[in-house]
Design an enzyme around this catalytic site. Structure first.
Site, PDB file in Angstrom:
ATOM      1  N   SER A 136      32.991 -79.185 122.614  1.00 11.57           N
ATOM      2  CA  SER A 136      32.505 -77.828 122.451  1.00 11.57           C
ATOM      3  C   SER A 136      31.419 -77.681 121.385  1.00 11.57           C
ATOM      4  O   SER A 136      30.746 -76.661 121.340  1.00 11.57           O
ATOM      5  CB  SER A 136      33.671 -76.918 122.084  1.00 11.57           C
ATOM      6  OG  SER A 136      34.180 -77.276 120.809  1.00 11.57           O
ATOM      7  N   SER A 189      35.656 -82.629 120.694  1.00 14.75           N
ATOM      8  CA  SER A 189      34.553 -81.667 120.598  1.00 14.75           C
ATOM      9  C   SER A 189      33.425 -82.021 119.630  1.00 14.75           C
ATOM     10  O   SER A 189      32.393 -81.354 119.621  1.00 14.75           O
ATOM     11  CB  SER A 189      35.096 -80.283 120.243  1.00 14.75           C
ATOM     12  OG  SER A 189      35.653 -79.678 121.376  1.00 14.75           O
ATOM     13  N   LYS A 244      28.678 -74.804 112.905  1.00 11.79           N
ATOM     14  CA  LYS A 244      29.201 -74.307 114.190  1.00 11.79           C
ATOM     15  C   LYS A 244      29.715 -72.874 114.024  1.00 11.79           C
ATOM     16  O   LYS A 244      30.222 -72.516 112.956  1.00 11.79           O
ATOM     17  CB  LYS A 244      30.324 -75.254 114.644  1.00 11.79           C
ATOM     18  CG  LYS A 244      30.860 -75.033 116.037  1.00 11.79           C
ATOM     19  CD  LYS A 244      31.908 -76.115 116.388  1.00 11.79           C
ATOM     20  CE  LYS A 244      32.526 -75.901 117.755  1.00 11.79           C
ATOM     21  NZ  LYS A 244      33.500 -76.946 118.098  1.00 11.79           N
TER      22      LYS A 244
END
Lengths: 472, 95
Positions: free
Chosen positions: A141, A165, A65
């Site tokens: 997210s 997330s 990420k």
């Protein structure tokens, strides 16, 4: 193919590491213009030389990420304010993966700016699309990480989870996602959102992969004073395919209004499956559940407002032109942050400001204690809790973008876990009529990831949901 | 609790964020709605509850007081938007 299947082939020599990388690049070339799981693709020059490494993970690439620092690889949190930021150091999880023999995949995964969001629509690089339905969000997210794994653009991935997330996008994309116990995995090098809630965790194609990846990144780190000095068990030993006699609690507060009726029936079937596998299932109560979202949006935004004070145009990233220092700060932050980041910083600054601190922040910390105590009471009598990961399947792109409160409520089943610091996993457990995946969430007491792997793996090995792929 | 434009403007100043008139208007509506929802926690009786300042039973974590190497000034300044010598450079703060 899953990582553990590939590892067998890499070790026997029937597959070469170069071939794995090539296959990923080819897949990305083919589908990522539709998915947008990876960012900065245009600037990317692929590195042909794979460093052949032995070690446990045999040069298998891990997708990361965009908020986890990778030395020499840009890490921008999908925010304009960090444009061009190339970390001079790397996160502990990255060093650990390298040490275990893994390769860090050179493209980073899309995300909501600074992990502020539940849909990956708040990225300065544009939204990620759900591989199961391109008109839907992948969740967030860590939407880029989850979509990449679901679309076979990644073998496996790292995400971060502050209020859901990792688990919510895993649920929306039909993959496995785990948030470890707070303190299990070092946060050093994770660009902080809310320091008392953030944890890095795996997003994978099955539970065995999640166990391998969690094993590789867990453990004490002197660089993170909140990481805990406690031995990491051998998680593969938890994959016993047996849950006979386990006591599973079903929180009644999670099955109330606002829950999609299809999700409800899929979850009920999954719970029945646990029963047929020998678990003893009983309803339990987590009475303070309804306060979790308000408490979270005070604590998380308060911590974020403090953590994001460092983005002021001085040390890194974007700087607006001005001759006056305060003006420079204000314009840099006005131009560099997106709408959701500004909203959360202002809300958090408000909750901490003079005259409001007691009514909001201090009060929220007290209610956090009550939420933690709810879980302590249940885990004194039960081995784990089973619940939905999200009240709805993936929603349409744009549907909640202009209504922040509605967006915040999509985390209603995941947030309490972060507030209590406990671990939880989301695994595929069925589909809606429109072929959108539904996730089953399993929660356990602190540092009992083994229970999650045991229950999740047993469920998975007795169902076929994780084998169904999107028709992308 | 109600929040007015003046408070939002003040908080935005504390947070060092310039707000356009339009943004301020939109934030007013959104924060009003969010705070209305958050106010739910004001009904709870929590007089005797201790705040969860930390979720783990650990406190006062200190590292050993041993010198170690850290980033060199060159590395630390690599990402600076503006620098002079071994320093970050910012607009003049003293007239």
């Amino acid at each position: 193919m899953t990582a553990h299947e590939l590892l067998v082939r890499l070790k026997s020599g029937s597959v070469a590491s170069e071939a794995v990388q090539e296959a990923l690049y080819a897949r990305i070339e083919k589908v990522d213009s539709k998915i947008n799981a990876y960012v900065r693709r245009a600037d990317f020059r692929k590195n042909d030389a794979v460093n052949k490494k032995q070690g446990l993970l045999f040069s298998l690439p891990v997708t990361v990420k965009d908020n986890i620092c990778t030395e020499g690889l840009n890490t921008e949190c999908c925010s304009k304010i960090l444009a061009g930021f190339c970390p001079p150091y790397e996160a502990t999880v990255i060093s650990k993966l390298k040490k275990a023999g893994a390769e860090i995949f050179p493209l980073k995964a899309n995300m909501d700016e600074f992990a502020f969001g539940s849909s990956t629509e708040n990225s300065c690089f544009g939204p990620t699309h759900n591989p199961w339905n391109l008109g839907c969000v992948p969740g967030g997210s860590s939407g880029g990480s989850a979509a990449a794994v679901a679309a076979d653009e990644a073998i496996w991935a790292l995400g971060s989870d502050t209020g859901g997330s990792i688990r919510q996008p895993a649920s929306f994309c039909g993959v496995v996602g785990l948030k470890p116990t707070y303190g299990r995995v070092s946060r050093f090098g994770l660009i902080a959102f809310a320091s008392s809630l953030d944890q890095i965790g795996p997003i994978t194609k099955d539970v065995e992969d999640a166990a391998i990846l969690t094993q590789a990144i867990s453990g004490y780190d002197p660089n993170d004073s909140t990481s805990v000095d406690q031995d990491v068990p051998d998680y593969l030993k938890s994959l016993t395919k047996d849950i006979k006699g386990l006591r599973v609690g079903i929180p009644k507060e999670y099955f109330v209004e606002g829950m999609d009726s299809e999700v409800k029936s899929v979850i009920e079937q999954a719970v029945n499956k646990l029963k047929t596998l020998g678990a003893s299932v009983k309803e339990v109560s987590l009475p303070h559940t309804e306060y979790a979202v308000p408490v979270y949006y005070i604590i998380a935004t308060a911590e974020a407002s403090s953590n994001l004070a460092r983005f002021d145009g001085v040390q890194y990233g974007y700087r607006a032109k001005s001759d006056n220092l305060i003006e420079m700060y204000k314009r840099t932050r006005a131009e560099g942050f997106g709408d959701e980041a500004k909203r959360r910083i202002i809300l958090g600054t408000f909750a901490l400001s003079h005259g409001y601190y007691d009514a909001y922040y201090l009060r929220a910390l007290k209610v956090r204690t009550l939420i933690k105590q709810d879980f302590d009471r249940v885990f004194a009598e039960f081995d784990c809790i089973a619940a939905p990961t999200s009240p709805t399947p993936a929603f349409k792109l744009g549907e909640r973008a202009s209504e922040p409160l509605k967006m915040y409520l999509s985390d209603i089943y995941t947030i309490s876990v972060n507030l209590a610091g406990i671990p939880a996993i989301s695994i595929p457990c069925g589909f809606t009529k429109d072929k959108l995946p539904v996730g089953l969430q399993i929660m356990a007491g602190s540092f009992n990831e083994e229970m999650l792997f045991r229950v999740a793996h047993t469920f998975e090995q007795n169902t076929e949901w994780h084998k169904i792929k999107s028709s992308l | 609790m109600a929040i007015d434009n003046e408070t939002i403007r003040h908080v935005a100043h504390l947070a060092r964020i310039d707000l356009q008139a339009k943004e301020l208007e939109r934030l007013h509506v959104q924060l009003h709605e969010i705070l209305g929802f958050i106010d739910k926690i004001s009904n709870l009786n929590i007089e005797d509850v201790l705040p969860a300042s930390h979720i783990l039973p650990i406190s006062n974590v200190l590292r050993e007081d041993i010198p170690h190497t850290s980033l060199t000034p060159e590395r630390a300044l690599e990402n600076a938007p503006s620098k002079k010598g071994n320093f970050f450079s910012v607009p003049k703060i003293i007239e």
